[in-house]
Write an enzyme that holds these catalytic residues in place. Structure first.
Site, PDB file in Angstrom:
ATOM      1  N   SER A   1      46.986  15.527 -40.664  1.00 57.84           N
ATOM      2  CA  SER A   1      46.664  16.774 -41.390  1.00 57.84           C
ATOM      3  C   SER A   1      45.157  16.898 -41.575  1.00 57.84           C
ATOM      4  CB  SER A   1      47.352  16.751 -42.761  1.00 57.84           C
ATOM      5  OG  SER A   1      46.961  15.573 -43.477  1.00 57.84           O
TER       6      SER A   1
ATOM      7  N   HIS B   1      43.205   2.281 -42.691  1.00 59.18           N
ATOM      8  CA  HIS B   1      43.857   2.255 -44.011  1.00 59.18           C
ATOM      9  C   HIS B   1      44.690   0.996 -44.227  1.00 59.18           C
ATOM     10  CE1 HIS B   1      43.543   6.937 -44.154  1.00 59.18           C
ATOM     11  NE2 HIS B   1      42.414   6.345 -44.470  1.00 59.18           N
TER      12      HIS B   1
ATOM     13  N   ASN C   1      49.251  18.481 -32.417  1.00 59.76           N
ATOM     14  CA  ASN C   1      49.877  18.565 -33.738  1.00 59.76           C
ATOM     15  C   ASN C   1      50.948  19.645 -33.668  1.00 59.76           C
ATOM     16  OD1 ASN C   1      50.324  19.107 -36.633  1.00 59.76           O
ATOM     17  ND2 ASN C   1      48.513  17.833 -36.928  1.00 59.76           N
TER      18      ASN C   1
ATOM     19  N   GLN D   1      45.201   5.949 -38.937  1.00 59.46           N
ATOM     20  CA  GLN D   1      45.288   5.993 -40.399  1.00 59.46           C
ATOM     21  C   GLN D   1      46.622   5.379 -40.827  1.00 59.46           C
ATOM     22  OE1 GLN D   1      43.761  10.085 -41.943  1.00 59.46           O
ATOM     23  NE2 GLN D   1      44.572  10.380 -39.874  1.00 59.46           N
TER      24      GLN D   1
END
Ligand code: BV8
Ligand code: ZN
Length: 258
Positions: A206, A136, A230, A105
């Site tokens: 996230s 993206h 994470n 991303q």
């Protein structure tokens, strides 16, 4: 390192080692240790603005100079950053075995840089297998807001976006803004990779921004496993087969081997 963490690392390593097909999804957390600020971290990204307020076509129409300044600030910052051991570990994973597809991303280009550096280090001529699908877009390219002509980003200090040499419309960064559709070829390939994968390794995201955040779910629904890396919990954590809490720059080299 506690026994629990050691067991999780061994479990994640085994899942990745046994997998024929691996899809990797990264987010801003993978670049955090390189010095690239995340979108929703405590430090936030820029002044008092939230990304959702600036990374939109409406914001660019309303105040192109402000949005352009934000991207120029980010471009300057990223130019000072280098891939970290997490990027290098993922590049090695993709270069040293078949069946690995990287999806990011992130728009910072650090996976590409790690791919070239690892290909050089491994003596493999072609870094291509470690180039990610950039769902993206990429901040180091400009795209004309009029004719969509894509060029390498223009350095330069003039306030406000430069004009297209072909049609004189303002240039914008070649990234996907909120409310804009992703390139169907790119997100389609990423979704197919997630459906085909035996495991989705999801790191530093996230998992809030769709459709990219939906990739781990696709792998799970197709009967694959999910390994999450994470520093905190996310909407993926509960559904993950193994969840490893810690910095991706430290954990990814431990679980991808090589
Ligand atoms: C779309 C590029 C169809 C630009 C980005 C209402 C109206 C319109 C749309 C929507 C809507 N409601 C929902 C939507 C869909 C929307 C969306 O999902 N919104 C969310 C906020 C609810 N999605 C879209 O608009 C997408 N397009 O759906 O098209 C459409 C069309 C019209 C109308 C409707 C739908 C387009 C989304 C793409 C937006 N562009 N970036 C730029 O970069 O400037 S998104 C942006 O967020 C970045 O790309 C980023 O990658 C992405 C996700 O963020 P993360 O990468 O996860 O980063 P974040 O800071 O959030 O988290 C970091 C994580 O790392 C944390 O978990 C942290 O714990 C962890 N971490 C930190 N340090 C470390 C670490 N982990 C490991 N190690 C560390 N050291
Ligand atoms: Zn143009």
């Amino acid at each position: 390192m506690t026994t629990d963490v050691q067991e999780r690392i061994a479990h994640a390593t085994a899942i990745l080692g046994e997998a024929r097909r691996v899809v990797v999804l990264t987010g801003a957390g993978v670049s955090a240790e390189s010095g690239v600020p995340t979108f929703r971290g405590e430090r936030g990204l820029w002044r008092s603005y939230r990304p959702e307020e600036l990374a939109t076509p409406e914001a660019f129409r309303r105040d192109p100079a402000l949005v352009w300044e934000w991207y120029q600030w980010r471009r300057g910052l990223i130019a000072e950053c280098a891939p970290n051991p997490g990027h290098h570990a993922l590049a090695r994973l993709a270069l040293q075995r078949d069946g690995v597809i990287l999806v990011t991303q992130n728009v910072d280009g650090l996976h590409h840089r790690a791919a070239r550096e690892e290909a050089g280090r491994l003596g493999t001529a072609d870094p291509e297998p470690a180039f990610p699908l950039e769902v993206h877009g990429a901040i180091h390219r400009d795209r004309c807001s009029g004719c969509s002509r894509v060029t390498d980003a223009t350095p330069g200090e003039e306030p406000g976006p430069p004009r297209c040499v072909s049609c004189a419309s303002p240039l914008r960064p070649d990234v996907v803004w909120f409310g804009e559709s992703l390139d169907p070829t790119v997100i389609g390939a990423a979704q197919q990779a997630a459906l085909d994968a035996d495991v989705c390794l999801v790191a530093g995201t996230s998992a809030l921004v769709y459709p990219a955040a939906g990739l781990p779910e696709l792998t799970l629904r197709a009967g694959g496993a999910v390994v999450e890396v994470n520093v905190g919990s996310t909407p993926v954590t509960d559904a993950a087969t193994v969840s490893l809490h810690g910095p991706s720059g430290e954990i990814l080299p431990l679980i991808v081997g090589g």
